[in-house]
Motif scaffolding. Structure first.
Motif, PDB file in Angstrom:
ATOM      1  N   SER A 161      77.211  -1.564  15.704  1.00  0.00           N
ATOM      2  CA  SER A 161      77.136  -0.144  15.351  1.00  0.00           C
ATOM      3  C   SER A 161      77.851   0.691  16.417  1.00  0.00           C
ATOM      4  CB  SER A 161      75.680   0.306  15.237  1.00  0.00           C
ATOM      5  OG  SER A 161      75.089   0.396  16.523  1.00  0.00           O
ATOM      6  N   PHE A 162      78.195   1.911  16.035  1.00  0.00           N
ATOM      7  CA  PHE A 162      78.854   2.805  16.984  1.00  0.00           C
ATOM      8  C   PHE A 162      77.952   3.054  18.197  1.00  0.00           C
ATOM      9  CE2 PHE A 162      79.590   7.102  18.640  1.00  0.00           C
ATOM     10  CZ  PHE A 162      80.895   6.956  19.067  1.00  0.00           C
ATOM     11  N   TYR A 163      76.670   3.280  17.943  1.00  0.00           N
ATOM     12  CA  TYR A 163      75.723   3.523  19.038  1.00  0.00           C
ATOM     13  C   TYR A 163      75.711   2.336  20.005  1.00  0.00           C
ATOM     14  CZ  TYR A 163      71.279   4.199  21.451  1.00  0.00           C
ATOM     15  OH  TYR A 163      70.313   4.344  22.409  1.00  0.00           O
ATOM     16  N   HIS A 164      75.626   1.136  19.463  1.00  0.00           N
ATOM     17  CA  HIS A 164      75.601  -0.066  20.303  1.00  0.00           C
ATOM     18  C   HIS A 164      76.877  -0.149  21.141  1.00  0.00           C
ATOM     19  CE1 HIS A 164      75.639  -4.618  20.831  1.00  0.00           C
ATOM     20  NE2 HIS A 164      74.601  -4.199  21.498  1.00  0.00           N
ATOM     21  N   TYR A 165      78.001   0.148  20.524  1.00  0.00           N
ATOM     22  CA  TYR A 165      79.273   0.168  21.250  1.00  0.00           C
ATOM     23  C   TYR A 165      79.260   1.240  22.345  1.00  0.00           C
ATOM     24  CZ  TYR A 165      84.104   1.196  22.347  1.00  0.00           C
ATOM     25  OH  TYR A 165      85.267   1.438  23.035  1.00  0.00           O
ATOM     26  N   LEU A 166      78.793   2.432  21.988  1.00  0.00           N
ATOM     27  CA  LEU A 166      78.799   3.564  22.917  1.00  0.00           C
ATOM     28  C   LEU A 166      77.970   3.285  24.168  1.00  0.00           C
ATOM     29  CD1 LEU A 166      79.742   6.541  23.271  1.00  0.00           C
ATOM     30  CD2 LEU A 166      77.616   7.217  22.135  1.00  0.00           C
ATOM     31  N   MET A 167      76.926   2.485  24.018  1.00  0.00           N
ATOM     32  CA  MET A 167      76.022   2.232  25.143  1.00  0.00           C
ATOM     33  C   MET A 167      76.708   1.524  26.309  1.00  0.00           C
ATOM     34  SD  MET A 167      73.219   3.771  24.608  1.00  0.00           S
ATOM     35  CE  MET A 167      74.257   5.043  23.876  1.00  0.00           C
ATOM     36  N   LYS A 168      77.832   0.887  26.062  1.00  0.00           N
ATOM     37  CA  LYS A 168      78.536   0.245  27.183  1.00  0.00           C
ATOM     38  C   LYS A 168      79.113   1.282  28.147  1.00  0.00           C
ATOM     39  CE  LYS A 168      83.304  -0.664  25.744  1.00  0.00           C
ATOM     40  NZ  LYS A 168      84.257  -1.762  25.578  1.00  0.00           N
ATOM     41  N   TYR A 169      79.175   2.538  27.713  1.00  0.00           N
ATOM     42  CA  TYR A 169      79.701   3.612  28.562  1.00  0.00           C
ATOM     43  C   TYR A 169      78.613   4.348  29.337  1.00  0.00           C
ATOM     44  CZ  TYR A 169      84.194   2.945  26.330  1.00  0.00           C
ATOM     45  OH  TYR A 169      85.373   2.403  25.897  1.00  0.00           O
ATOM     46  N   ASN A 210      75.186   8.738  27.638  1.00  0.00           N
ATOM     47  CA  ASN A 210      73.883   9.015  28.249  1.00  0.00           C
ATOM     48  C   ASN A 210      73.047   9.931  27.357  1.00  0.00           C
ATOM     49  OD1 ASN A 210      74.697   7.504  30.441  1.00  0.00           O
ATOM     50  ND2 ASN A 210      74.915   9.226  31.826  1.00  0.00           N
ATOM     51  N   GLN A 211      73.678  10.944  26.797  1.00  0.00           N
ATOM     52  CA  GLN A 211      72.952  11.898  25.961  1.00  0.00           C
ATOM     53  C   GLN A 211      72.541  11.273  24.631  1.00  0.00           C
ATOM     54  OE1 GLN A 211      76.149  14.647  26.386  1.00  0.00           O
ATOM     55  NE2 GLN A 211      74.992  16.000  27.726  1.00  0.00           N
ATOM     56  N   ALA A 212      73.394  10.452  24.054  1.00  0.00           N
ATOM     57  CA  ALA A 212      73.045   9.768  22.804  1.00  0.00           C
ATOM     58  C   ALA A 212      71.860   8.836  23.037  1.00  0.00           C
ATOM     59  CB  ALA A 212      74.250   8.994  22.269  1.00  0.00           C
ATOM     60  N   TYR A 213      71.820   8.208  24.197  1.00  0.00           N
ATOM     61  CA  TYR A 213      70.713   7.317  24.545  1.00  0.00           C
ATOM     62  C   TYR A 213      69.386   8.078  24.558  1.00  0.00           C
ATOM     63  CZ  TYR A 213      67.782   4.145  27.241  1.00  0.00           C
ATOM     64  OH  TYR A 213      66.752   3.337  27.666  1.00  0.00           O
ATOM     65  N   GLU A 214      69.428   9.310  25.047  1.00  0.00           N
ATOM     66  CA  GLU A 214      68.221  10.139  25.127  1.00  0.00           C
ATOM     67  C   GLU A 214      67.851  10.770  23.780  1.00  0.00           C
ATOM     68  OE1 GLU A 214      66.300  10.448  27.805  1.00  0.00           O
ATOM     69  OE2 GLU A 214      67.603   9.206  29.040  1.00  0.00           O
ATOM     70  N   ASP A 215      68.775  10.756  22.837  1.00  0.00           N
ATOM     71  CA  ASP A 215      68.583  11.390  21.529  1.00  0.00           C
ATOM     72  C   ASP A 215      67.909  10.403  20.578  1.00  0.00           C
ATOM     73  OD1 ASP A 215      68.755  12.568  19.049  1.00  0.00           O
ATOM     74  OD2 ASP A 215      70.923  12.871  19.103  1.00  0.00           O
ATOM     75  N   HIS A 216      66.624  10.576  20.372  1.00  0.00           N
ATOM     76  CA  HIS A 216      65.873   9.621  19.556  1.00  0.00           C
ATOM     77  C   HIS A 216      66.202   9.720  18.070  1.00  0.00           C
ATOM     78  CE1 HIS A 216      63.704   8.266  23.040  1.00  0.00           C
ATOM     79  NE2 HIS A 216      63.463   9.516  23.359  1.00  0.00           N
ATOM     80  N   GLY A 217      66.887  10.776  17.673  1.00  0.00           N
ATOM     81  CA  GLY A 217      67.275  10.921  16.274  1.00  0.00           C
ATOM     82  C   GLY A 217      68.661  10.384  15.964  1.00  0.00           C
ATOM     83  N   PHE A 218      69.384   9.953  16.989  1.00  0.00           N
ATOM     84  CA  PHE A 218      70.759   9.475  16.792  1.00  0.00           C
ATOM     85  C   PHE A 218      70.767   8.307  15.800  1.00  0.00           C
ATOM     86  CE2 PHE A 218      74.789   7.472  17.662  1.00  0.00           C
ATOM     87  CZ  PHE A 218      75.613   8.519  18.029  1.00  0.00           C
TER      88      PHE A 218
END
Length: 74
Positions: free
Chosen positions: A3-11, A25-33
């Motif tokens: 998923s895009f989120y999983h990919y993004l987490m490498k950053y 970092n902000q997407a990680y904190e966003d529980h609705g993402f």
């Protein structure tokens, strides 16, 4: 497919040096993402309507291009 989120987490980074790391970092904190999505339109709509942490959608577009290149064309 990742998923895009999983990919993004490498950053994610404790001291982000660029806009994509800040976004991660902000997407990680966003529980609705939408963590399982790989759909550009679903993600961009969510970010435009629900996320107030992106200064510009250009950051998402840049991250999406990297995702497309690295994940879809791998």
């Amino acid at each position: 497919m990742k998923s895009f989120y999983h990919y993004l987490m490498k950053y994610r980074h404790p001291k982000p040096q660029d806009a994509i790391s800040q976004f991660a970092n902000q997407a990680y904190e966003d529980h609705g993402f939408p963590k399982t999505s790989s759909d550009y339109h679903e993600l961009s709509s969510y970010l435009e309507l629900s996320a107030d942490y992106l200064e510009t959608m250009a950051t998402f577009d840049e991250a999406w291009e990297k995702y497309e290149t690295e994940v879809h064309h791998a």
